[in-house]
Write a protein that holds these residues in place. Structure first.
Motif, PDB file in Angstrom:
ATOM      1  N   LEU A  98     -21.464  -4.468 -11.038  1.00  0.00           N
ATOM      2  CA  LEU A  98     -20.100  -4.096 -10.658  1.00  0.00           C
ATOM      3  C   LEU A  98     -19.309  -5.323 -10.217  1.00  0.00           C
ATOM      4  CD1 LEU A  98     -17.969  -1.877  -9.974  1.00  0.00           C
ATOM      5  CD2 LEU A  98     -19.000  -1.778  -7.686  1.00  0.00           C
ATOM      6  N   ALA A  99     -19.934  -6.166  -9.391  1.00  0.00           N
ATOM      7  CA  ALA A  99     -19.255  -7.371  -8.921  1.00  0.00           C
ATOM      8  C   ALA A  99     -18.936  -8.311 -10.078  1.00  0.00           C
ATOM      9  CB  ALA A  99     -20.129  -8.083  -7.892  1.00  0.00           C
ATOM     10  N   GLY A 100     -19.871  -8.426 -11.033  1.00  0.00           N
ATOM     11  CA  GLY A 100     -19.608  -9.263 -12.199  1.00  0.00           C
ATOM     12  C   GLY A 100     -18.418  -8.767 -12.993  1.00  0.00           C
ATOM     13  N   SER A 101     -18.286  -7.441 -13.110  1.00  0.00           N
ATOM     14  CA  SER A 101     -17.110  -6.878 -13.786  1.00  0.00           C
ATOM     15  C   SER A 101     -15.847  -7.238 -13.030  1.00  0.00           C
ATOM     16  CB  SER A 101     -17.252  -5.354 -13.881  1.00  0.00           C
ATOM     17  OG  SER A 101     -18.402  -4.993 -14.619  1.00  0.00           O
ATOM     18  N   GLY A 102     -15.927  -7.169 -11.686  1.00  0.00           N
ATOM     19  CA  GLY A 102     -14.769  -7.541 -10.875  1.00  0.00           C
ATOM     20  C   GLY A 102     -14.386  -8.998 -11.030  1.00  0.00           C
ATOM     21  N   LEU A 103     -15.405  -9.865 -11.105  1.00  0.00           N
ATOM     22  CA  LEU A 103     -15.123 -11.289 -11.294  1.00  0.00           C
ATOM     23  C   LEU A 103     -14.495 -11.534 -12.662  1.00  0.00           C
ATOM     24  CD1 LEU A 103     -18.424 -12.837  -9.860  1.00  0.00           C
ATOM     25  CD2 LEU A 103     -16.159 -12.928  -8.809  1.00  0.00           C
ATOM     26  N   TYR A 104     -15.042 -10.906 -13.688  1.00  0.00           N
ATOM     27  CA  TYR A 104     -14.547 -11.126 -15.050  1.00  0.00           C
ATOM     28  C   TYR A 104     -13.132 -10.574 -15.221  1.00  0.00           C
ATOM     29  CZ  TYR A 104     -14.579 -11.455 -20.126  1.00  0.00           C
ATOM     30  OH  TYR A 104     -14.278 -11.772 -21.426  1.00  0.00           O
ATOM     31  N   LEU A 105     -12.870  -9.396 -14.629  1.00  0.00           N
ATOM     32  CA  LEU A 105     -11.549  -8.757 -14.767  1.00  0.00           C
ATOM     33  C   LEU A 105     -10.563  -9.219 -13.706  1.00  0.00           C
ATOM     34  CD1 LEU A 105     -12.758  -5.111 -15.491  1.00  0.00           C
ATOM     35  CD2 LEU A 105     -11.892  -6.780 -17.153  1.00  0.00           C
ATOM     36  N   HIS A 106     -11.033 -10.058 -12.776  1.00  0.00           N
ATOM     37  CA  HIS A 106     -10.182 -10.520 -11.666  1.00  0.00           C
ATOM     38  C   HIS A 106      -9.618  -9.312 -10.910  1.00  0.00           C
ATOM     39  CE1 HIS A 106      -8.429 -14.068  -9.816  1.00  0.00           C
ATOM     40  NE2 HIS A 106      -7.304 -13.422  -9.654  1.00  0.00           N
ATOM     41  N   SER A 107     -10.491  -8.359 -10.625  1.00  0.00           N
ATOM     42  CA  SER A 107     -10.081  -7.099  -9.996  1.00  0.00           C
ATOM     43  C   SER A 107     -10.485  -7.069  -8.531  1.00  0.00           C
ATOM     44  CB  SER A 107     -10.728  -5.915 -10.731  1.00  0.00           C
ATOM     45  OG  SER A 107     -10.564  -4.720 -10.004  1.00  0.00           O
ATOM     46  N   ALA A 108      -9.507  -7.068  -7.651  1.00  0.00           N
ATOM     47  CA  ALA A 108      -9.795  -7.008  -6.218  1.00  0.00           C
ATOM     48  C   ALA A 108     -10.439  -5.680  -5.854  1.00  0.00           C
ATOM     49  CB  ALA A 108      -8.507  -7.216  -5.416  1.00  0.00           C
ATOM     50  N   GLY A 109     -10.009  -4.595  -6.488  1.00  0.00           N
ATOM     51  CA  GLY A 109     -10.557  -3.283  -6.177  1.00  0.00           C
ATOM     52  C   GLY A 109     -12.053  -3.218  -6.444  1.00  0.00           C
ATOM     53  N   ILE A 162     -22.409 -22.428   0.056  1.00  0.00           N
ATOM     54  CA  ILE A 162     -22.131 -23.639  -0.726  1.00  0.00           C
ATOM     55  C   ILE A 162     -22.064 -23.310  -2.223  1.00  0.00           C
ATOM     56  CG2 ILE A 162     -23.048 -25.882  -1.420  1.00  0.00           C
ATOM     57  CD1 ILE A 162     -24.259 -26.112   1.382  1.00  0.00           C
ATOM     58  N   ILE A 163     -23.103 -22.633  -2.725  1.00  0.00           N
ATOM     59  CA  ILE A 163     -23.150 -22.334  -4.161  1.00  0.00           C
ATOM     60  C   ILE A 163     -22.094 -21.297  -4.527  1.00  0.00           C
ATOM     61  CG2 ILE A 163     -24.612 -21.446  -6.024  1.00  0.00           C
ATOM     62  CD1 ILE A 163     -27.005 -22.632  -4.529  1.00  0.00           C
ATOM     63  N   GLY A 164     -21.814 -20.358  -3.624  1.00  0.00           N
ATOM     64  CA  GLY A 164     -20.773 -19.371  -3.889  1.00  0.00           C
ATOM     65  C   GLY A 164     -19.412 -20.004  -4.105  1.00  0.00           C
ATOM     66  N   SER A 165     -19.148 -21.079  -3.387  1.00  0.00           N
ATOM     67  CA  SER A 165     -17.887 -21.797  -3.573  1.00  0.00           C
ATOM     68  C   SER A 165     -17.893 -22.609  -4.861  1.00  0.00           C
ATOM     69  CB  SER A 165     -17.642 -22.714  -2.372  1.00  0.00           C
ATOM     70  OG  SER A 165     -16.472 -23.476  -2.544  1.00  0.00           O
ATOM     71  N   LEU A 166     -18.998 -23.307  -5.114  1.00  0.00           N
ATOM     72  CA  LEU A 166     -19.067 -24.179  -6.290  1.00  0.00           C
ATOM     73  C   LEU A 166     -19.060 -23.384  -7.591  1.00  0.00           C
ATOM     74  CD1 LEU A 166     -21.739 -26.779  -5.090  1.00  0.00           C
ATOM     75  CD2 LEU A 166     -19.256 -27.085  -5.237  1.00  0.00           C
ATOM     76  N   MET A 167     -19.720 -22.216  -7.616  1.00  0.00           N
ATOM     77  CA  MET A 167     -19.865 -21.498  -8.879  1.00  0.00           C
ATOM     78  C   MET A 167     -18.537 -20.958  -9.401  1.00  0.00           C
ATOM     79  SD  MET A 167     -21.721 -17.900  -7.805  1.00  0.00           S
ATOM     80  CE  MET A 167     -20.822 -16.573  -6.968  1.00  0.00           C
ATOM     81  N   MET A 168     -17.560 -20.776  -8.513  1.00  0.00           N
ATOM     82  CA  MET A 168     -16.278 -20.251  -8.967  1.00  0.00           C
ATOM     83  C   MET A 168     -15.492 -21.279  -9.770  1.00  0.00           C
ATOM     84  SD  MET A 168     -16.664 -17.266  -8.136  1.00  0.00           S
ATOM     85  CE  MET A 168     -15.133 -16.808  -8.949  1.00  0.00           C
ATOM     86  N   HIS A 169     -15.890 -22.547  -9.652  1.00  0.00           N
ATOM     87  CA  HIS A 169     -15.224 -23.581 -10.450  1.00  0.00           C
ATOM     88  C   HIS A 169     -15.697 -23.559 -11.908  1.00  0.00           C
ATOM     89  CE1 HIS A 169     -13.581 -24.969  -6.754  1.00  0.00           C
ATOM     90  NE2 HIS A 169     -14.710 -25.491  -6.297  1.00  0.00           N
ATOM     91  N   HIS A 170     -16.735 -22.778 -12.205  1.00  0.00           N
ATOM     92  CA  HIS A 170     -17.301 -22.739 -13.560  1.00  0.00           C
ATOM     93  C   HIS A 170     -17.011 -21.431 -14.281  1.00  0.00           C
ATOM     94  CE1 HIS A 170     -19.467 -26.503 -12.847  1.00  0.00           C
ATOM     95  NE2 HIS A 170     -19.759 -26.033 -11.647  1.00  0.00           N
ATOM     96  N   GLY A 171     -16.137 -20.635 -13.714  1.00  0.00           N
ATOM     97  CA  GLY A 171     -15.689 -19.430 -14.403  1.00  0.00           C
ATOM     98  C   GLY A 171     -16.458 -18.181 -14.023  1.00  0.00           C
ATOM     99  N   PRO A 172     -15.879 -17.013 -14.304  1.00  0.00           N
ATOM    100  CA  PRO A 172     -16.480 -15.745 -13.882  1.00  0.00           C
ATOM    101  C   PRO A 172     -17.802 -15.417 -14.578  1.00  0.00           C
ATOM    102  CG  PRO A 172     -14.561 -15.357 -15.289  1.00  0.00           C
ATOM    103  CD  PRO A 172     -14.575 -16.821 -14.972  1.00  0.00           C
ATOM    104  N   LEU A 173     -17.990 -15.871 -15.822  1.00  0.00           N
ATOM    105  CA  LEU A 173     -19.229 -15.551 -16.529  1.00  0.00           C
ATOM    106  C   LEU A 173     -20.427 -16.212 -15.853  1.00  0.00           C
ATOM    107  CD1 LEU A 173     -20.704 -14.212 -18.845  1.00  0.00           C
ATOM    108  CD2 LEU A 173     -20.194 -16.232 -20.259  1.00  0.00           C
ATOM    109  N   ILE A 174     -20.302 -17.503 -15.542  1.00  0.00           N
ATOM    110  CA  ILE A 174     -21.394 -18.223 -14.873  1.00  0.00           C
ATOM    111  C   ILE A 174     -21.660 -17.592 -13.504  1.00  0.00           C
ATOM    112  CG2 ILE A 174     -22.101 -20.417 -13.873  1.00  0.00           C
ATOM    113  CD1 ILE A 174     -22.188 -20.351 -16.918  1.00  0.00           C
ATOM    114  N   ALA A 175     -20.587 -17.300 -12.758  1.00  0.00           N
ATOM    115  CA  ALA A 175     -20.746 -16.697 -11.436  1.00  0.00           C
ATOM    116  C   ALA A 175     -21.459 -15.347 -11.533  1.00  0.00           C
ATOM    117  CB  ALA A 175     -19.380 -16.533 -10.765  1.00  0.00           C
ATOM    118  N   SER A 176     -21.088 -14.547 -12.519  1.00  0.00           N
ATOM    119  CA  SER A 176     -21.711 -13.231 -12.699  1.00  0.00           C
ATOM    120  C   SER A 176     -23.191 -13.359 -13.027  1.00  0.00           C
ATOM    121  CB  SER A 176     -20.996 -12.459 -13.812  1.00  0.00           C
ATOM    122  OG  SER A 176     -19.630 -12.266 -13.507  1.00  0.00           O
ATOM    123  N   LEU A 177     -23.529 -14.327 -13.870  1.00  0.00           N
ATOM    124  CA  LEU A 177     -24.928 -14.537 -14.231  1.00  0.00           C
ATOM    125  C   LEU A 177     -25.751 -14.983 -13.021  1.00  0.00           C
ATOM    126  CD1 LEU A 177     -24.546 -16.276 -17.713  1.00  0.00           C
ATOM    127  CD2 LEU A 177     -25.349 -13.942 -17.258  1.00  0.00           C
TER     128      LEU A 177
END
Length: 432
Positions: A98-109, A162-177
């Motif tokens: 669910l969170a990965g879908s939110g990251l990919y869709l940029h959905s706050a909800g 630390i990693i939560g901040s860094l991973m957002m610089h690599h896009g939602p797909l990497i963060a979701s994985l």
């Protein structure tokens, strides 16, 4: 008797440690990712400004601790704890999808929903991770087990942030994985946890969460050792909430450090807690040494007071990077203070968690830890309210740190008044 950590790599501890570490790591991966999206990538919800949305996200994550802790305690008492751990970890995999879908869709909800569910996940795993330790470990191993769990928790928080901040610089797909892989790893660890049979199968679940929570806290309050341990642990989390919440702004305004310096200081504080937790277990030599609570509290006051007084003036000039920051002896002074603040925090909290476990009747142990989680939540909310009021009055984070360091002595006095054994055994750990 010497405390040995030989049990660490055994099946009765390592799978629990790995399950707990991955859960705390994923908590902080997700929470940090949401904060970064709000602060830097324009994530919005219901027209709220960024600072209010960050507070809403924090509140949504902690809300389940108030709502479901009583139920979580009953569940942990009523069923095999290893089975519950596996079910919780399966749920975490779904939450991360669910969170990965939110990251990919940029959905706050979707992301706020995932935060609520992840808070619920942590609510149900919390009573389990501490109440199962006495079932897995021998009596002389319990303090060491708590020390390792505390060390792992704070290192997981640090790495997650630390990693939560860094991973957002690599896009939602990497963060979701990353968050999904973490959940899968946690589930793999939980599969290896040995069976931990239920201790109170007679308990009945209820939908009256408010009434259940009230009765649970009242029951815990009637057990002297449990009450004192909860008050001490909750005070520690209040202090921790004040320091970790204000540390980014304190680093910028008082120490003159940039975001990288803040990450360094957070790391020093977290590693300090881990080192203090492990050394506390070593000094305990397999026994519950409540005198170390006194040493830890006094050490936190000394380190916190020194940090506050040495950083009272506001910084003027450009912010410094890590290399520039560490060139000055005065800045090393602050680094050492934060390290000792965390170090003595480990001394303070490990004996209290062990006391909470050993003072609780076996059939009430998970519920006592659930009651502790409820009170912890109230103390952390109180920390946020008190910090806001004091900062509005004094306009100085250094003064806020000074006040909480000095009030810590009052809290210690009240703790000793309720549990004189802390004072009576103050030197016992030096004599054995």
């Amino acid at each position: 008797m010497q405390t040995s950590f030989n049990f660490f790599a055994t099946r009765r501890f390592l799978p629990l440690f790995g399950t707990q570490f991955m859960g705390a790591f994923n908590d902080n991966l997700l929470r940090t990712a949401v904060v970064v999206l709000i602060s830097y990538y324009g994530l919005s919800f219901a027209g709220l400004p960024a600072e209010q949305l960050v507070n809403l996200a924090a509140g949504i994550f902690i809300l389940p601790f108030f709502l479901f802790s009583a139920t979580a305690g009953k569940v942990s008492e009523s069923f095999d704890k290893a089975r519950i751990a596996r079910l919780v970890k399966i749920a975490e995999i779904g939450i991360m999808l669910l969170a990965g879908s939110g990251l990919y869709l940029h959905s706050a909800g979707l992301l706020l929903g995932a935060l609520f569910l992840m808070g619920t996940h942590s609510t149900f795993f919390g009573p389990l991770k501490y109440s199962v330790l006495p079932q897995y470990l021998a009596g002389q191993e319990l303090v060491g087990g708590n020390g390792l769990i505390e060390m792992g928790t704070f290192l997981a928080i640090l790495f997650g942030q630390i990693i939560g901040s860094l991973m957002m610089h690599h896009g939602p797909l990497i963060a979701s994985l990353i968050i999904l892989a973490t959940a899968l790893t946690g589930y793999a660890f939980s599969r290896a946890m040995p069976s931990a049979p239920p201790t109170a199968t007679h308990l009945k679940l209820s939908l009256n969460v408010v009434g259940d929570s009230r009765r649970l806290v009242q029951s815990a309050w009637h057990i002297n050792g449990v009450r004192s341990a909860i008050l001490g642990i909750s005070w520690f989390w209040l202090l921790g909430a004040v320091y970790t919440t204000q540390l980014p702004t304190f680093t910028r305004l008082h120490l003159g450090g940039n975001a990288d310096v803040y990450t360094l200081l957070l790391g020093v504080f977290s590693v300090g807690i881990g080192a203090g937790s492990v050394l506390c277990a070593k000094l305990s030599r397999g026994r519950l040494e409540l005198g170390l609570v006194l040493a830890g509290s006094l050490g936190m006051t000394l380190a916190g007071t020194d940090l506050s007084l040495s950083a009272l003036p506001l910084h003027h000039g450009p912010l410094q990077d890590i290399a520039t920051f560490l060139q000055g002896g005065r800045q090393w002074h602050h680094v050492i203070d934060l390290a000792f603040l965390g170090f003595f925090g480990g001394f303070f909290t490990v004996p209290l968690y062990t006391w909470l476990q050993t003072a609780s009747p076996e059939a009430f142990r998970s519920q006592a830890i659930a009651a502790n989680n409820i009170i912890n939540g109230f103390y952390m909310v109180a920390a946020a309210i008190a910090s806001a009021l004091l900062l509005a009055w004094f306009h100085s984070i250094a003064l806020l740190f000074l006040i909480v360091s000095l009030v810590n002595l009052l809290a210690l006095g009240l703790l000793i008044r309720g549990a004189p054994i802390i004072w009576e055994t103050r030197f016992a750990w030096l004599q054995r």
